[in-house]
Design a protein around this motif. Structure first.
Motif, mmCIF file in Angstrom:
data_model
loop_
_atom_site.group_PDB
_atom_site.id
_atom_site.type_symbol
_atom_site.label_atom_id
_atom_site.label_comp_id
_atom_site.label_asym_id
_atom_site.label_seq_id
_atom_site.Cartn_x
_atom_site.Cartn_y
_atom_site.Cartn_z
ATOM 1 N N UNK A 55 1.089 -1.310 0.023
ATOM 2 C CA UNK A 55 0.466 0.321 0.075
ATOM 3 C C UNK A 55 0.119 1.130 0.127
ATOM 4 N N UNK A 56 1.843 1.281 0.975
ATOM 5 C CA UNK A 56 2.463 2.217 1.091
ATOM 6 C C UNK A 56 3.247 2.669 0.203
ATOM 7 N N UNK A 57 3.835 1.726 -0.562
ATOM 8 C CA UNK A 57 5.015 2.089 -1.716
ATOM 9 C C UNK A 57 3.463 2.389 -2.640
ATOM 10 N N UNK A 58 2.477 1.946 -3.271
ATOM 11 C CA UNK A 58 1.956 2.081 -4.643
ATOM 12 C C UNK A 58 1.547 3.467 -4.260
ATOM 13 N N UNK A 59 0.923 3.741 -2.906
ATOM 14 C CA UNK A 59 0.378 6.058 -2.717
ATOM 15 C C UNK A 59 1.482 6.509 -2.569
ATOM 16 N N UNK A 60 3.280 6.481 -1.895
ATOM 17 C CA UNK A 60 4.120 7.637 -2.137
ATOM 18 C C UNK A 60 4.046 7.456 -3.776
ATOM 19 N N UNK A 61 4.975 6.704 -4.293
ATOM 20 C CA UNK A 61 5.514 6.536 -5.400
ATOM 21 C C UNK A 61 4.870 6.807 -6.584
ATOM 22 N N UNK A 62 3.610 6.502 -6.582
ATOM 23 C CA UNK A 62 2.686 5.985 -7.970
ATOM 24 C C UNK A 62 2.543 7.593 -8.272
ATOM 25 N N UNK A 63 1.863 8.857 -7.513
ATOM 26 C CA UNK A 63 1.361 10.027 -7.945
ATOM 27 C C UNK A 63 2.412 11.292 -7.633
ATOM 28 N N UNK A 64 4.413 10.813 -7.674
ATOM 29 C CA UNK A 64 4.370 11.974 -8.228
ATOM 30 C C UNK A 64 4.675 12.482 -8.910
#
Length: 159
Positions: A55-64
């Motif tokens: 969860x945190x990996x996707x939520x943090x890095x994808x929207x950058x």
């Protein structure tokens, strides 16, 4: 030039929708875990590992990359706003030129690490469960590559 050169906007929107869905899924998963743990003393197995690695990996890095596209990153322009527009434009192009190689190196290096984790079958142990983690390592190089695309689009459009 407009989106005819790089059509990354719709790709970024799709990735951000995925991240939004993952955020919603994370909320449901964690809430269910808290509810079951509190009222029935039955925690969901692997919640911490799934939360941390997936969860945190996707939520943090994808929207950058979308944040970069929309110029939503934090910026301090106290000094640059006093410069002439032509100087601001040149400075913007220069910083974009410097940033592209940085994100390219990050994409390449994290891709190598993701391949390494894939080849070793990386996983974590939580309680009595082994949870594979190697797929999450591919989120970073994809995210960094998307940022390179956005920066390249900006560079071309600022010519």
């Amino acid at each position: 030039m407009t989106n005819k050169v790089f059509k990354v906007d719709s790709v970024l929107e799709a990735f951000s929708l995925i991240a939004s869905f993952i955020l919603f899924l994370m909320m449901i998963h964690v809430s269910l875990d808290v509810f079951l743990r509190h009222f029935f003393a039955i925690p969901l197995p692997g919640t911490l590992a799934i939360f941390t690695y997936y969860y945190m990996t996707v939520v943090v890095f994808v929207p950058l990359a979308l944040a970069e596209l929309k110029d939503s990153h934090i910026s301090i322009d106290v000094f640059t706003q006093m410069l002439a527009p032509s100087t601001q434009h040149a400075l913007s192009k220069f910083t974009t030129l410097l940033t592209i190689p940085v994100y390219t190196v990050l994409a390449i290096r994290t891709w190598e690490e993701a391949l390494n984790k894939f080849s070793t079958g990386a996983s974590v142990l939580q309680a009595n469960s082994s949870i594979i983690t190697w797929p999450t390592y591919f989120v970073l190089p994809v995210s960094f590559a998307l940022i390179v695309l956005v920066l390249s689009k900006k560079l071309v459009s600022r010519v």
